[in-house]
Design a protein around this motif. Sequence first.
Motif, mmCIF file in Angstrom:
data_model
loop_
_atom_site.group_PDB
_atom_site.id
_atom_site.type_symbol
_atom_site.label_atom_id
_atom_site.label_comp_id
_atom_site.label_asym_id
_atom_site.label_seq_id
_atom_site.Cartn_x
_atom_site.Cartn_y
_atom_site.Cartn_z
ATOM 1 N N UNK A 225 0.851 -1.199 0.000
ATOM 2 C CA UNK A 225 0.000 0.000 0.000
ATOM 3 C C UNK A 225 0.879 1.239 0.000
ATOM 4 N N UNK A 226 0.376 2.312 -0.604
ATOM 5 C CA UNK A 226 1.072 3.610 -0.571
ATOM 6 C C UNK A 226 0.618 4.412 0.644
ATOM 7 N N UNK A 227 1.519 5.182 1.179
ATOM 8 C CA UNK A 227 1.196 6.080 2.294
ATOM 9 C C UNK A 227 1.462 7.508 1.813
ATOM 10 N N UNK A 228 0.519 8.435 2.146
ATOM 11 C CA UNK A 228 0.691 9.818 1.691
ATOM 12 C C UNK A 228 1.065 10.775 2.811
ATOM 13 N N UNK A 229 0.630 10.460 4.025
ATOM 14 C CA UNK A 229 0.714 11.459 5.093
ATOM 15 C C UNK A 229 1.002 10.797 6.431
ATOM 16 N N UNK A 230 1.254 11.656 7.426
ATOM 17 C CA UNK A 230 1.407 11.152 8.797
ATOM 18 C C UNK A 230 0.406 11.902 9.679
ATOM 19 N N UNK A 231 -0.326 11.166 10.504
ATOM 20 C CA UNK A 231 -1.256 11.800 11.444
ATOM 21 C C UNK A 231 -0.725 11.567 12.850
ATOM 22 N N UNK A 232 -0.402 12.667 13.549
ATOM 23 C CA UNK A 232 0.174 12.505 14.890
ATOM 24 C C UNK A 232 -0.854 12.888 15.941
#
Length: 337
Positions: free
Chosen positions: A62-69
């Motif tokens: 899978x591709x990841x676009x962002x980080x949610x902290x």
Amino acid sequence: MLDADVLVLGLGPAGASAAAEAARRGCRVIALDRKREAGLPVQCAEFVPATIDASVAGVVRQRIDAMATFVENDAPDLKPGFPGYMLDRAAFDASVVEAARQAGARTFFSSVVNRISRDGTVTLADGRSLRAPVIIGADGPRSRAGKAIGSVNTELVETRQISVALKRPHAATDIFLSAGIPGGYGWLFPKGDRANLGAGVTPRYKSHLKAIIERLHAGLLDRVGREILALTGGAIPVGGMLKLFGLLEDTLVLLAGDAAGLANPVTGAGIAAAVHSGRLAGEAAARKSPHSYEEELHDLYGAALERALHRRRELLDGVPGKTALRRGWIAYPEYWQ
Ligand SMILES: Cc1cc2nc3c(=O)[nH]c(=O)nc-3n(C[C@H](O)[C@H](O)[C@H](O)COP(=O)(O)OP(=O)(O)OC[C@H]3O[C@@H](n4cnc5c(N)ncnc54)[C@H](O)[C@@H]3O)c2cc1C
């Protein structure tokens, strides 16, 4: 089995990459691992940044676009521009081992290194002994090769991770920062219809890990399944880069990957550095050039590891509040100041 120019201990990403590179450069390579087969059991959250090279082609799930902290119970800070991939880590490790074989390295599994003597003799659990002019220690955070040359990871993070079903597609890595996860953080990394949900802490809080994961899991039940589909864990070196080579009489020992302390002390990420350092170690083994190996790794990783180490130590100094947690995490500008 005794005739080799380079003996590689460990066939994770670092060792397999080292074996491939040394073999491509014409060395006779023997590489061994205590596992029964490459990459299993998986002890990894399986995320790599998009900057990793083409070696992951074919094993991306899978591709990841962002980080949610998520800092404590605050709403998440979404940071776009954190691209990466979720891998099938077992398939990745197997593919790097296959590349080493294709390059001509002889690979052996179910081969446990029991002892490395002061003269560089490597003794396996089944009693066999091996010697080679160069040993590459790619045998992970508790490296025996490292121990033999006095280069030991003394700071570790202990982890626990479950796999759960993911109810809706998700394309961010979720990070959970909390004073209740001391010396580490929690994560939810999506992988198609599943996710890896884990946490890492300093070893003295290892016994808290089960409760930490249960708490994280309970708080995420609107997004993930209740059933635990898999359980894993393991240690991550977080003390920064070690001395990268040494001599055992006339045997040169080079360290790569986690054995060299190259995992990031804040994020715990170590796959990309393992692959790259492995390749460079394979090259250094072929050229017998440990000093340029050391120089190159310091140029590549020295500053980033030092910064991460510094931030990690700040976090360990007392009970961190939200400001300190943000300063200790890569998604926030304060981390980079
Ligand atoms: C739970 C967890 C989650 C992680 N998540 C991520 C992530 O999402 N992204 C990321 O980049 N990094 C992650 N990491 C770190 C990453 O897995 C490591 O940095 C990476 O595997 C390092 O590769 P390596 O080849 O140096 O070591 P390893 O992959 O540890 O390979 C070392 C090999 O040496 C073998 N070995 C050890 N001792 C002996 C012996 N005595 N005899 C024979 N063989 C031996 C082992 O069997 C092993 O195969 C995670 C780590 C853990 C524990």
